[in-house]
Design a protein around this motif. Structure first.
Motif, PDB file in Angstrom:
ATOM      1  N   ARG A  98       0.764  -1.170  -0.288  1.00  0.00           N
ATOM      2  CA  ARG A  98      -0.124   0.133   0.034  1.00  0.00           C
ATOM      3  C   ARG A  98       0.908   1.287   0.539  1.00  0.00           C
ATOM      4  NH1 ARG A  98      -4.200   3.426  -0.283  1.00  0.00           N
ATOM      5  NH2 ARG A  98      -4.460   5.078   1.751  1.00  0.00           N
ATOM      6  N   GLU A 100       1.063   5.095   0.577  1.00  0.00           N
ATOM      7  CA  GLU A 100       0.445   6.137   1.450  1.00  0.00           C
ATOM      8  C   GLU A 100       0.895   7.148   1.566  1.00  0.00           C
ATOM      9  OE1 GLU A 100      -2.738   4.881   4.187  1.00  0.00           O
ATOM     10  OE2 GLU A 100      -2.291   6.375   5.291  1.00  0.00           O
ATOM     11  N   ARG A 230       2.224  -1.288   4.143  1.00  0.00           N
ATOM     12  CA  ARG A 230       2.409   0.251   3.963  1.00  0.00           C
ATOM     13  C   ARG A 230       3.943   1.137   3.968  1.00  0.00           C
ATOM     14  NH1 ARG A 230      -1.624   4.128   7.802  1.00  0.00           N
ATOM     15  NH2 ARG A 230       0.111   4.207   9.160  1.00  0.00           N
TER      16      ARG A 230
END
Ligand code: NAP
Length: 248
Positions: A98, A100, A230
């Motif tokens: 991910r 982000e 992340r």
């Protein structure tokens, strides 16, 4: 180039930049967009548009297209697609990361009230304020109960239905440079800004201008998300892809 595609769930500037970087490294990339923006900046490489039909639809897509790596590079507030991505990656055992962008943090001189939701933001506005609403069109409705406030609603695409606000003006534009934002805030005699903690440089200019002018910001905090898988930047995603698929 491997035939197995990398699937990027996109809709952000970082997702487009990431697609370009991976393609430059001879990776096959499919970018997926929700299809909400009228005139989206189309990423390089293959692009598909529209929802998958929930987590099950995303799983079916991953299996059908033999996706090698799933990258969730959607907006920090797009929680449904991110939940679906986690589920789909786990259930298909697809390597997953991910991307982000880091949240903004208040600096000396900032005057932020941090709230957890749109509803809290509505309640936090003092009576008779003149407020810049820097929010997407789907987030405006809760402010209709504040007939005592003047809103300047700034958005990129015009709203699909008339805005249900008592006292407002519509500004169809993107955030400008800090100097432009300073002129805008001053000319409109704005007393407050309401925005979400999206992070990134493009929409930070209004925060910097508000700091310089001493204008309070009602900042809607990010939803709390799992921090596993992340990473904060494109370089880290590329490292992950190289480690997973081997360098090209
Ligand atoms: P969301 O609430 O998390 O997602 C709602 C549904 O939209 C998802 O369940 C999915 O439909 C579909 N969807 C979302 N992103 C998709 C994608 N990249 N590709 C294919 N389908 C997608 O998302 P949202 O907040 O409405 O945001 C929609 C898109 O706009 C996201 O891609 C996001 O990156 C971008 N965006 C959002 C914001 C924001 O403020 N939220 C700001 C800038 C850009 P199915 O369940 O049918 O698959």
């Amino acid at each position: 180039m491997s035939d197995r595609p990398i699937l990027i769930l996109g809709g952000t500037a970082e997702a487009s930049n990431l697609a370009s970087r991976l393609i430059a490294k001879d990776r096959r990339v499919i970018s997926s967009l929700a299809g909400r923006t009228r005139d989206p900046a189309t990423p390089k490489g293959e692009v598909r548009i529209g929802g998958f039909g929930g987590a099950r639809g995303l799983i079916a897509y991953i299996v059908k297209h033999d996706v090698s790596v799933l990258i969730d590079a959607t907006h920090p507030f797009a929680t449904q697609i991110s939940d679906n991505a986690i589920l789909a990656a786990a259930s298909t055992k697809t390597p997953f990361v991910r991307l982000e962008r880091p949240a903004w943090h208040a600096r000396p001189g900032d005057n932020w009230s941090i709230v957890a939701s749109l509803e809290e933001a509505v309640s936090a506005i003092p009576a008779k304020a003149r407020v810049l609403l820097a929010l997407g069109r789907q987030h405006i409705a809760p402010f209709s109960r504040r007939g005592d406030v003047h809103f300047v609603v700034r958005m990129i695409d015009p709203p699909e239905a008339p805005l249900d606000l008592v006292d407002f003006e519509l500004e169809l534009s993107k955030p400008g440079k800090v100097d432009d934002e300073t002129v805008f805030l001053t000319t409109e005699r704005l007393t407050h800004i309401i925005c979400r903690n999206s992070g990134g440089a493009a929409s930070y200019t209004k925060i910097k201008a508000a700091r310089d002018l001493g204008i309070p910001v009602i900042m809607i905090d990010r939803p709390h998300r799992p921090s596993t898988h992340r990473v904060p930047d494109i370089e880290s995603v590329i490292l992950f892809v190289d480690k997973t698929l081997g360098s090209v």
